[in-house]
Design an enzyme around this catalytic site. Sequence first.
Site, PDB file in Angstrom:
ATOM      1  N   LYS A 115       0.879  -1.175   0.000  1.00 57.37           N
ATOM      2  CA  LYS A 115       0.000   0.000   0.000  1.00 57.37           C
ATOM      3  C   LYS A 115       0.913   1.220   0.000  1.00 57.37           C
ATOM      4  O   LYS A 115       2.041   1.151   0.492  1.00 57.37           O
ATOM      5  CB  LYS A 115      -0.866   0.025   1.263  1.00 57.37           C
ATOM      6  CG  LYS A 115      -2.106   0.854   1.142  1.00 57.37           C
ATOM      7  CD  LYS A 115      -3.260   0.004   0.671  1.00 57.37           C
ATOM      8  CE  LYS A 115      -4.457   0.818   0.269  1.00 57.37           C
ATOM      9  NZ  LYS A 115      -5.560  -0.072  -0.125  1.00 57.37           N
ATOM     10  N   ASP A 155      -6.573   4.099  -5.043  1.00 58.12           N
ATOM     11  CA  ASP A 155      -7.282   3.928  -3.778  1.00 58.12           C
ATOM     12  C   ASP A 155      -7.956   5.285  -3.564  1.00 58.12           C
ATOM     13  O   ASP A 155      -8.129   6.049  -4.523  1.00 58.12           O
ATOM     14  CB  ASP A 155      -6.305   3.556  -2.645  1.00 58.12           C
ATOM     15  CG  ASP A 155      -7.013   2.980  -1.421  1.00 58.12           C
ATOM     16  OD1 ASP A 155      -7.369   1.800  -1.435  1.00 58.12           O
ATOM     17  OD2 ASP A 155      -7.232   3.732  -0.443  1.00 58.12           O
ATOM     18  N   SER A 360      -7.552  -6.121 -10.840  1.00 65.08           N
ATOM     19  CA  SER A 360      -6.193  -5.602 -11.064  1.00 65.08           C
ATOM     20  C   SER A 360      -5.269  -6.746 -11.471  1.00 65.08           C
ATOM     21  O   SER A 360      -4.420  -6.593 -12.353  1.00 65.08           O
ATOM     22  CB  SER A 360      -5.641  -4.956  -9.795  1.00 65.08           C
ATOM     23  OG  SER A 360      -6.058  -3.628  -9.691  1.00 65.08           O
TER      24      SER A 360
HETATM   25  N1  GLU Z   1      -7.100  -0.063  -3.439  1.00 61.09           N
HETATM   26  C1  GLU Z   1      -7.797  -1.275  -3.779  1.00 61.09           C
HETATM   27  C2  GLU Z   1      -7.851  -2.199  -2.573  1.00 61.09           C
HETATM   28  O1  GLU Z   1      -7.886  -1.737  -1.462  1.00 61.09           O
HETATM   29  C3  GLU Z   1      -7.248  -1.920  -5.035  1.00 61.09           C
HETATM   30  C4  GLU Z   1      -5.803  -2.292  -5.009  1.00 61.09           C
HETATM   31  C5  GLU Z   1      -5.272  -2.759  -6.349  1.00 61.09           C
HETATM   32  O2  GLU Z   1      -6.040  -2.851  -7.295  1.00 61.09           O
HETATM   33  O3  GLU Z   1      -4.070  -3.025  -6.408  1.00 61.09           O
HETATM   34  O4  GLU Z   1      -7.906  -3.405  -2.655  1.00 61.09           O
END
Ligand code: GLU
Length: 428
Positions: A115, A155, A360
């Site tokens: 993250k 995000d 993704s």
């Molecule tokens: N931010 C999204 C999550 O919390 C997607 C993360 C991504 O696609 O890498 O899962």
Amino acid sequence: MHTTLERVLAKYPHESYFIEATQEFFSSLSFEVEPTILEQLLHAERIIMFRVPWIDRDGITQTNYGYRVQYNGALGPYKGGLRFDPSVNLDILKTLAFEQTFKNALTGIAMGGAKGGSDFNPKGKTDAEIMKFCQNFMIELHRHIGATIDVPAGDKGVGKREVGYMFGAYKRLTHSFEGVLTGKDIAFGGALGRTEATGYGLIYIVNALLRDIKQDLEGKRVVISGSGNVAIYAAEKAIAEGACVIAMSDRSGYVYDEAGLELQAIIDHKLKGEPLETFTGARFVHELPIWSVPCDIALPCATEGEINERDIKALAINGCKIIAEGANRPLTKEAVDAIQASDILYLPGKAANAGGVAVSGIEMSQNAQMRAFTFAEVDTQLKAIMESIYVQIRNTAKELGEPTNFLKGANHVAYAKVAYAMKAQGYV
Ligand code: GLU
């Protein structure tokens, strides 16, 4: 509490959010975690922190802080979103990267957990300012990522536009066109259905649960917090399945219509940049939490900690039967505890909102193959992944003798996958 956990967490006493999340995770496991694995899982593999100077519309140099927490790479390249929000700090990002590691494990796709983001506030910024910030953010981040190394995505505060600017900057800095970010525009490698994925995936897993208890969404009263991407597509899919979405919210309050909200009118209103407060198509309420609305299913899709213990009690008294998390950690720890004492079925975020990162993963695979799947192909894969997550966590919960404890089921399944791979790779 386990002594390793106590000793490691004592080193970071200020990271209260991380302490809470890791304690909650490890205490949910019904066995003693191997100390080496525990020690390793309490530390991110790598944390990158950097200064991001950028020039605003008045020609003044602004300084923000950038982060990437590469938490665990046992199952694949690091994978997880970037968040641009003033609330971003290391404690939050470590917690979300820890969660992401286990969420990604549940999808069955080869992805580690990460993250990142910045305390940059995109609200009120011009398009040029956003572009400048994204480019300057990437000047540092590009060194640490790559299609087989670490693949960030969006995000909160980071959508298709920001991903596009960052992708363009990466391409110039590295002289390489590769699937280094997901959530891209369809025009340059994005996956059809990525935008809808988290919301649709949420409804697919709720449907899998309902089917199991011989029910369906037809006529169910659904309350959804938020009015961003996740909330809107969850609402769209729920309505398509025959549910009645009776309340949705934003920072200003919530709109309510017992006969069912008119979703398109809400989308059009929000697209104009207007708060729900000025929406005239339904009753607006701001003095009460949205969770006081009687419903069958509650879908928190807004933000962290938006449901507390009191809200759970209100939901239970008003007849709510299912809570499924579209957002990351929308329930406080006390709220999660209160659910265990109620008869509400609870699908935790690491399972329920895994649809976004799952698509993704599909985007990564289509980039690697230099091809593009159709919307139907993506949607079919997404549905299969969400159903498989449900089956795995339900079966494990059953084996553990707590058939409705999906949180415990999810934590056990995900831990087993990550720990096995770490061990098999020589405890790395
Ligand atoms: N931010 C999204 C999550 O919390 C997607 C993360 C991504 O696609 O890498 O899962």
